[in-house]
Design a protein around this motif. Structure first.
Motif, PDB file in Angstrom:
ATOM      1  N   LYS A 105      -0.125   1.001  -1.063  1.00 22.65           N
ATOM      2  CA  LYS A 105       0.840  -0.035  -0.705  1.00 22.65           C
ATOM      3  C   LYS A 105       0.355  -0.829   0.503  1.00 22.65           C
ATOM      4  O   LYS A 105       0.457  -2.056   0.532  1.00 22.65           O
ATOM      5  CB  LYS A 105       2.203   0.596  -0.406  1.00 22.65           C
ATOM      6  CG  LYS A 105       3.273  -0.422  -0.084  1.00 22.65           C
ATOM      7  CD  LYS A 105       4.630   0.200   0.068  1.00 22.65           C
ATOM      8  CE  LYS A 105       5.665  -0.876   0.342  1.00 22.65           C
ATOM      9  NZ  LYS A 105       7.012  -0.356   0.335  1.00 22.65           N
ATOM     10  N   LYS A 106      -0.190  -0.157   1.489  1.00 22.55           N
ATOM     11  CA  LYS A 106      -0.692  -0.851   2.685  1.00 22.55           C
ATOM     12  C   LYS A 106      -1.854  -1.773   2.341  1.00 22.55           C
ATOM     13  O   LYS A 106      -1.971  -2.870   2.891  1.00 22.55           O
ATOM     14  CB  LYS A 106      -1.110   0.162   3.748  1.00 22.55           C
ATOM     15  CG  LYS A 106       0.041   0.925   4.323  1.00 22.55           C
ATOM     16  CD  LYS A 106      -0.048   0.898   5.800  1.00 22.55           C
ATOM     17  CE  LYS A 106       1.082   1.722   6.364  1.00 22.55           C
ATOM     18  NZ  LYS A 106       1.782   1.072   7.382  1.00 22.55           N
ATOM     19  N   GLN A 107      -2.730  -1.343   1.453  1.00 19.05           N
ATOM     20  CA  GLN A 107      -3.847  -2.183   1.046  1.00 19.05           C
ATOM     21  C   GLN A 107      -3.345  -3.413   0.292  1.00 19.05           C
ATOM     22  O   GLN A 107      -3.833  -4.528   0.501  1.00 19.05           O
ATOM     23  CB  GLN A 107      -4.820  -1.387   0.184  1.00 19.05           C
ATOM     24  CG  GLN A 107      -5.587  -0.340   0.959  1.00 19.05           C
ATOM     25  CD  GLN A 107      -6.390   0.579   0.063  1.00 19.05           C
ATOM     26  OE1 GLN A 107      -5.986   0.876  -1.055  1.00 19.05           O
ATOM     27  NE2 GLN A 107      -7.532   1.028   0.566  1.00 19.05           N
ATOM     28  N   LEU A 108      -2.353  -3.209  -0.575  1.00 17.31           N
ATOM     29  CA  LEU A 108      -1.781  -4.342  -1.305  1.00 17.31           C
ATOM     30  C   LEU A 108      -1.103  -5.312  -0.339  1.00 17.31           C
ATOM     31  O   LEU A 108      -1.162  -6.531  -0.529  1.00 17.31           O
ATOM     32  CB  LEU A 108      -0.785  -3.853  -2.359  1.00 17.31           C
ATOM     33  CG  LEU A 108      -1.391  -3.164  -3.576  1.00 17.31           C
ATOM     34  CD1 LEU A 108      -0.287  -2.613  -4.467  1.00 17.31           C
ATOM     35  CD2 LEU A 108      -2.282  -4.104  -4.345  1.00 17.31           C
ATOM     36  N   GLU A 109      -0.439  -4.777   0.686  1.00 14.11           N
ATOM     37  CA  GLU A 109       0.181  -5.649   1.684  1.00 14.11           C
ATOM     38  C   GLU A 109      -0.873  -6.468   2.413  1.00 14.11           C
ATOM     39  O   GLU A 109      -0.665  -7.653   2.704  1.00 14.11           O
ATOM     40  CB  GLU A 109       0.998  -4.826   2.679  1.00 14.11           C
ATOM     41  CG  GLU A 109       2.276  -4.276   2.102  1.00 14.11           C
ATOM     42  CD  GLU A 109       2.981  -3.297   3.026  1.00 14.11           C
ATOM     43  OE1 GLU A 109       2.383  -2.859   4.041  1.00 14.11           O
ATOM     44  OE2 GLU A 109       4.140  -2.956   2.719  1.00 14.11           O
ATOM     45  N   GLY A 110      -2.016  -5.859   2.716  1.00 12.92           N
ATOM     46  CA  GLY A 110      -3.099  -6.585   3.362  1.00 12.92           C
ATOM     47  C   GLY A 110      -3.634  -7.700   2.484  1.00 12.92           C
ATOM     48  O   GLY A 110      -3.898  -8.815   2.962  1.00 12.92           O
ATOM     49  N   ILE A 111      -3.787  -7.419   1.200  1.00 13.94           N
ATOM     50  CA  ILE A 111      -4.243  -8.450   0.260  1.00 13.94           C
ATOM     51  C   ILE A 111      -3.213  -9.576   0.188  1.00 13.94           C
ATOM     52  O   ILE A 111      -3.562 -10.762   0.182  1.00 13.94           O
ATOM     53  CB  ILE A 111      -4.456  -7.838  -1.145  1.00 13.94           C
ATOM     54  CG1 ILE A 111      -5.651  -6.913  -1.140  1.00 13.94           C
ATOM     55  CG2 ILE A 111      -4.640  -8.922  -2.186  1.00 13.94           C
ATOM     56  CD1 ILE A 111      -5.785  -6.133  -2.416  1.00 13.94           C
ATOM     57  N   TYR A 112      -1.938  -9.199   0.127  1.00 13.26           N
ATOM     58  CA  TYR A 112      -0.872 -10.204   0.028  1.00 13.26           C
ATOM     59  C   TYR A 112      -0.867 -11.114   1.255  1.00 13.26           C
ATOM     60  O   TYR A 112      -0.757 -12.336   1.133  1.00 13.26           O
ATOM     61  CB  TYR A 112       0.477  -9.503  -0.133  1.00 13.26           C
ATOM     62  CG  TYR A 112       1.646 -10.461  -0.229  1.00 13.26           C
ATOM     63  CD1 TYR A 112       1.847 -11.218  -1.379  1.00 13.26           C
ATOM     64  CD2 TYR A 112       2.537 -10.605   0.822  1.00 13.26           C
ATOM     65  CE1 TYR A 112       2.909 -12.097  -1.477  1.00 13.26           C
ATOM     66  CE2 TYR A 112       3.598 -11.480   0.739  1.00 13.26           C
ATOM     67  CZ  TYR A 112       3.779 -12.224  -0.416  1.00 13.26           C
ATOM     68  OH  TYR A 112       4.826 -13.103  -0.507  1.00 13.26           O
ATOM     69  N   ASN A 113      -1.012 -10.522   2.438  1.00  9.10           N
ATOM     70  CA  ASN A 113      -1.026 -11.334   3.664  1.00  9.10           C
ATOM     71  C   ASN A 113      -2.229 -12.276   3.695  1.00  9.10           C
ATOM     72  O   ASN A 113      -2.104 -13.426   4.126  1.00  9.10           O
ATOM     73  CB  ASN A 113      -1.019 -10.435   4.903  1.00  9.10           C
ATOM     74  CG  ASN A 113       0.293  -9.704   5.066  1.00  9.10           C
ATOM     75  OD1 ASN A 113       1.328 -10.152   4.595  1.00  9.10           O
ATOM     76  ND2 ASN A 113       0.250  -8.554   5.717  1.00  9.10           N
ATOM     77  N   LYS A 114      -3.392 -11.794   3.263  1.00 11.61           N
ATOM     78  CA  LYS A 114      -4.580 -12.654   3.216  1.00 11.61           C
ATOM     79  C   LYS A 114      -4.423 -13.741   2.168  1.00 11.61           C
ATOM     80  O   LYS A 114      -4.827 -14.890   2.375  1.00 11.61           O
ATOM     81  CB  LYS A 114      -5.824 -11.824   2.907  1.00 11.61           C
ATOM     82  CG  LYS A 114      -6.380 -11.117   4.083  1.00 11.61           C
ATOM     83  CD  LYS A 114      -7.864 -11.339   4.083  1.00 11.61           C
ATOM     84  CE  LYS A 114      -8.455 -10.614   5.262  1.00 11.61           C
ATOM     85  NZ  LYS A 114      -9.241 -11.487   6.090  1.00 11.61           N
TER      86      LYS A 114
END
Length: 141
Positions: free
Chosen positions: A43-52
């Motif tokens: 989930k944290k990795q997906l959040e990072g992708i979403y923010n980028k």
């Protein structure tokens, strides 16, 4: 991770679009490699992708909305507070009172003085030693 349609992979599409927009980003490259190897991201990795990906204008809004829905669907894991530390050894107050009573009547009882010193130094008394104290107390009466 159960996908309904295998040919539609939003995370892969977003990662590829990010790689095209930011080819030198090591973060995106490593997540893309992890996604290919493992088949999923946290989930944290997906959040990072979403923010980028929000900063890149070439990524369709529908794919961003789908990615956001996937993030919201995943459970949030919280780290609980660690339990308060408790002492390794807790004194048995009853045994301490028995030793005090014995030493009040016989202050130079060698075995009880030894066990009392052990008790005061927070050392663990064995069950046999506790039985000795109880036996001495019974003999005191």
């Amino acid at each position: 991770m159960n996908r309904k349609k295998i040919d539609v992979d939003v995370v892969k599409d977003v990662l590829e679009a990010l790689l095209i927009a930011q080819p030198h980003s090591t973060f995106v490259q490593s997540l893309y490699q992890q996604y290919q190897e493992r088949g999923g991201l946290s989930k944290k990795q997906l959040e990072g992708i979403y923010n980028k990906s929000q900063k890149v204008k070439s990524i369709p809004v529908a794919k961003l909305a789908t990615l956001e829905a996937m993030i919201l669907k995943r459970p949030t894991r919280y780290k609980s507070a660690p339990p308060p530390p408790k002492p390794m050894y807790e004194k048995d107050e009853r045994v301490g009172q028995l030793m005090e009573a014995i030493l009040a009547k016989y202050p130079e009882h060698k075995r009880v003085v030894f066990l009392k010193a052990k008790y005061d130094n927070n050392e663990i008394l064995t069950p046999a030693e506790v039985l000795d104290v109880e036996r001495f107390f019974k003999a005191l009466k």
